[in-house]
Design a protein around this motif. Structure first.
Motif, PDB file in Angstrom:
ATOM      1  N   GLY A  37     -15.008  74.948  29.108  1.00  0.00           N
ATOM      2  CA  GLY A  37     -15.906  74.006  28.441  1.00  0.00           C
ATOM      3  C   GLY A  37     -17.116  73.744  29.298  1.00  0.00           C
ATOM      4  N   PRO A  38     -17.691  72.534  29.183  1.00  0.00           N
ATOM      5  CA  PRO A  38     -18.874  72.204  29.973  1.00  0.00           C
ATOM      6  C   PRO A  38     -18.598  72.384  31.464  1.00  0.00           C
ATOM      7  N   GLY A  39     -19.589  72.730  32.188  1.00  0.00           N
ATOM      8  CA  GLY A  39     -19.451  72.944  33.621  1.00  0.00           C
ATOM      9  C   GLY A  39     -20.243  74.162  34.012  1.00  0.00           C
ATOM     10  N   PRO A  40     -19.779  74.864  35.058  1.00  0.00           N
ATOM     11  CA  PRO A  40     -20.501  76.058  35.510  1.00  0.00           C
ATOM     12  C   PRO A  40     -20.605  77.094  34.397  1.00  0.00           C
ATOM     13  N   SER A  41     -21.647  77.870  34.441  1.00  0.00           N
ATOM     14  CA  SER A  41     -21.882  78.924  33.463  1.00  0.00           C
ATOM     15  C   SER A  41     -20.749  79.943  33.495  1.00  0.00           C
ATOM     16  N   THR A  42     -20.355  80.423  32.328  1.00  0.00           N
ATOM     17  CA  THR A  42     -19.287  81.408  32.210  1.00  0.00           C
ATOM     18  C   THR A  42     -19.843  82.684  31.594  1.00  0.00           C
ATOM     19  N   ALA A  43     -19.578  83.813  32.242  1.00  0.00           N
ATOM     20  CA  ALA A  43     -19.965  85.124  31.718  1.00  0.00           C
ATOM     21  C   ALA A  43     -18.687  85.895  31.423  1.00  0.00           C
ATOM     22  N   VAL A  44     -18.602  86.488  30.233  1.00  0.00           N
ATOM     23  CA  VAL A  44     -17.443  87.267  29.833  1.00  0.00           C
ATOM     24  C   VAL A  44     -17.920  88.642  29.386  1.00  0.00           C
ATOM     25  N   ARG A  45     -17.421  89.691  30.045  1.00  0.00           N
ATOM     26  CA  ARG A  45     -17.760  91.070  29.685  1.00  0.00           C
ATOM     27  C   ARG A  45     -16.483  91.762  29.242  1.00  0.00           C
ATOM     28  N   CYS A  46     -16.449  92.180  27.975  1.00  0.00           N
ATOM     29  CA  CYS A  46     -15.239  92.762  27.394  1.00  0.00           C
ATOM     30  C   CYS A  46     -15.466  94.188  26.937  1.00  0.00           C
ATOM     31  N   GLN A  59      -7.670  93.624  23.994  1.00  0.00           N
ATOM     32  CA  GLN A  59      -9.057  93.653  24.446  1.00  0.00           C
ATOM     33  C   GLN A  59      -9.066  93.051  25.838  1.00  0.00           C
ATOM     34  N   THR A  60      -9.725  93.719  26.774  1.00  0.00           N
ATOM     35  CA  THR A  60      -9.694  93.326  28.175  1.00  0.00           C
ATOM     36  C   THR A  60     -11.087  92.945  28.639  1.00  0.00           C
ATOM     37  N   CYS A  61     -11.157  91.867  29.440  1.00  0.00           N
ATOM     38  CA  CYS A  61     -12.435  91.294  29.848  1.00  0.00           C
ATOM     39  C   CYS A  61     -12.439  90.959  31.334  1.00  0.00           C
ATOM     40  N   VAL A  62     -13.647  90.903  31.888  1.00  0.00           N
ATOM     41  CA  VAL A  62     -13.881  90.315  33.211  1.00  0.00           C
ATOM     42  C   VAL A  62     -14.583  88.994  32.955  1.00  0.00           C
ATOM     43  N   VAL A  63     -14.044  87.925  33.532  1.00  0.00           N
ATOM     44  CA  VAL A  63     -14.598  86.585  33.348  1.00  0.00           C
ATOM     45  C   VAL A  63     -15.133  86.100  34.691  1.00  0.00           C
ATOM     46  N   THR A  64     -16.372  85.605  34.691  1.00  0.00           N
ATOM     47  CA  THR A  64     -16.956  84.996  35.893  1.00  0.00           C
ATOM     48  C   THR A  64     -17.408  83.596  35.516  1.00  0.00           C
ATOM     49  N   ARG A  65     -16.918  82.631  36.254  1.00  0.00           N
ATOM     50  CA  ARG A  65     -17.302  81.227  36.030  1.00  0.00           C
ATOM     51  C   ARG A  65     -17.604  80.611  37.386  1.00  0.00           C
ATOM     52  N   GLY A  66     -18.835  80.142  37.534  1.00  0.00           N
ATOM     53  CA  GLY A  66     -19.224  79.603  38.835  1.00  0.00           C
ATOM     54  C   GLY A  66     -19.083  80.681  39.892  1.00  0.00           C
ATOM     55  N   ALA A  67     -18.313  80.390  40.922  1.00  0.00           N
ATOM     56  CA  ALA A  67     -18.129  81.320  42.038  1.00  0.00           C
ATOM     57  C   ALA A  67     -16.802  82.069  41.965  1.00  0.00           C
ATOM     58  N   GLU A  68     -16.145  82.087  40.786  1.00  0.00           N
ATOM     59  CA  GLU A  68     -14.858  82.759  40.644  1.00  0.00           C
ATOM     60  C   GLU A  68     -14.933  83.862  39.590  1.00  0.00           C
ATOM     61  N   THR A  69     -14.149  84.922  39.807  1.00  0.00           N
ATOM     62  CA  THR A  69     -14.050  86.036  38.871  1.00  0.00           C
ATOM     63  C   THR A  69     -12.580  86.374  38.688  1.00  0.00           C
ATOM     64  N   TRP A  70     -12.206  86.715  37.435  1.00  0.00           N
ATOM     65  CA  TRP A  70     -10.845  87.118  37.155  1.00  0.00           C
ATOM     66  C   TRP A  70     -10.830  88.028  35.926  1.00  0.00           C
ATOM     67  N   ALA A  71      -9.682  88.674  35.706  1.00  0.00           N
ATOM     68  CA  ALA A  71      -9.503  89.536  34.541  1.00  0.00           C
ATOM     69  C   ALA A  71      -8.642  88.803  33.523  1.00  0.00           C
ATOM     70  N   ARG A  72      -8.937  89.062  32.242  1.00  0.00           N
ATOM     71  CA  ARG A  72      -8.150  88.485  31.154  1.00  0.00           C
ATOM     72  C   ARG A  72      -8.007  89.543  30.068  1.00  0.00           C
ATOM     73  N   THR A  73      -6.819  89.634  29.488  1.00  0.00           N
ATOM     74  CA  THR A  73      -6.624  90.479  28.327  1.00  0.00           C
ATOM     75  C   THR A  73      -6.032  89.650  27.200  1.00  0.00           C
ATOM     76  N   TYR A  74      -6.559  89.872  26.008  1.00  0.00           N
ATOM     77  CA  TYR A  74      -6.033  89.275  24.787  1.00  0.00           C
ATOM     78  C   TYR A  74      -5.197  90.357  24.121  1.00  0.00           C
ATOM     79  N   TYR A  75      -4.007  89.998  23.611  1.00  0.00           N
ATOM     80  CA  TYR A  75      -3.157  91.023  23.028  1.00  0.00           C
ATOM     81  C   TYR A  75      -2.317  90.492  21.870  1.00  0.00           C
ATOM     82  N   ARG A  76      -1.767  91.441  21.103  1.00  0.00           N
ATOM     83  CA  ARG A  76      -0.725  91.217  20.103  1.00  0.00           C
ATOM     84  C   ARG A  76       0.303  92.328  20.298  1.00  0.00           C
ATOM     85  N   ASN A  77       1.577  91.966  20.211  1.00  0.00           N
ATOM     86  CA  ASN A  77       2.650  92.931  20.372  1.00  0.00           C
ATOM     87  C   ASN A  77       3.475  92.957  19.087  1.00  0.00           C
TER      88      ASN A  77
END
Length: 151
Positions: A37-46, A59-77
Motif C-alpha cells: 500500500g502507501p509507502g515506498p515506491s513498488t516496482a513489479v516486473r513479471c 506468473q513469476t515476478c521480481v518485486v522491488t520496494r524501497g531498498a528491498e527486492t524479492w521474487a514472487r510467483t502467482y500460481y494455480r494447481n
C-alpha cells in the motif's frame, strides 16, 4: 514453506490465455504478509502467464520496494496432486536466493515468495524463475516460469 532447494529438469511451456488479463492468483491476500500500500515506491516486473498441460498456471515476478527486492510467483494447481515450487531470485554479483514452497492439491490461487533482500545495484539486474514438480523431487518438471531477462 520450507527453505530447502532442489534442482529440476526442463519442460515444455505454452502461453496461458486469461480472459480477465490478471495474473494467476492476482489479488490473493497471503496470511502474515502486509498488503502493498502507501509507502515506498513498488516496482513489479513479471514474465508472461504460463500454463502446462498437466494443470499448473504461473506468473513469476521480481518485486522491488524501497531498498528491498524479492521474487514472487502467482500460481494455480489444478493437477489434483501436492507439488513443490522452487523459486529462485538471481541478482548482481552472482547472488541468488532460493525458496521451496509447498503447493497444495487444490485449484485455488496461491503465491510463493523468496525472503526480501537488500537491493544491490540496479533493480533491473534481478531475475526470478520458479519450477513446479512433484513433492520431494520425484517425477518430471511440470512447469518453469520466469520474470524474463531485463531489457
Amino acid at each position: 514453506m520450507g527453505a530447502d532447494g532442489r534442482a529440476a529438469g526442463s519442460g515444455a511451456l505454452r502461453p496461458a490465455p486469461r480472459a480477465d488479463g490478471k495474473a494467476p492468483g492476482a489479488g490473493v491476500a497471503v496470511p502474515g504478509r502486509p498488503v502493498l500500500g502507501p509507502g515506498p515506491s513498488t516496482a513489479v516486473r513479471c514474465g508472461p502467464g504460463l500454463s502446462s498441460p498437466d494443470g499448473i498456471e504461473a506468473q513469476t515476478c521480481v518485486v522491488t520496494r524501497g531498498a528491498e527486492t524479492w521474487a514472487r510467483t502467482y500460481y494455480r494447481n489444478a493437477t489434483g496432486e501436492a507439488l513443490d515450487a522452487v523459486l529462485s531470485l538471481m541478482g548482481p554479483d552472482d547472488r541468488s536466493v532460493r525458496m521451496t514452497c509447498a503447493v497444495r492439491a487444490e485449484d485455488e490461487p496461491g503465491t510463493c515468495e523468496t525472503p526480501r533482500e537488500p537491493t544491490r545495484g540496479n533493480p533491473a539486474a534481478y531475475t526470478a524463475v520458479v519450477e513446479f514438480a512433484e513433492r520431494g523431487g520425484r517425477g518430471p518438471l511440470l512447469l518453469r516460469s520466469g520474470s524474463n531477462s531485463p531489457e
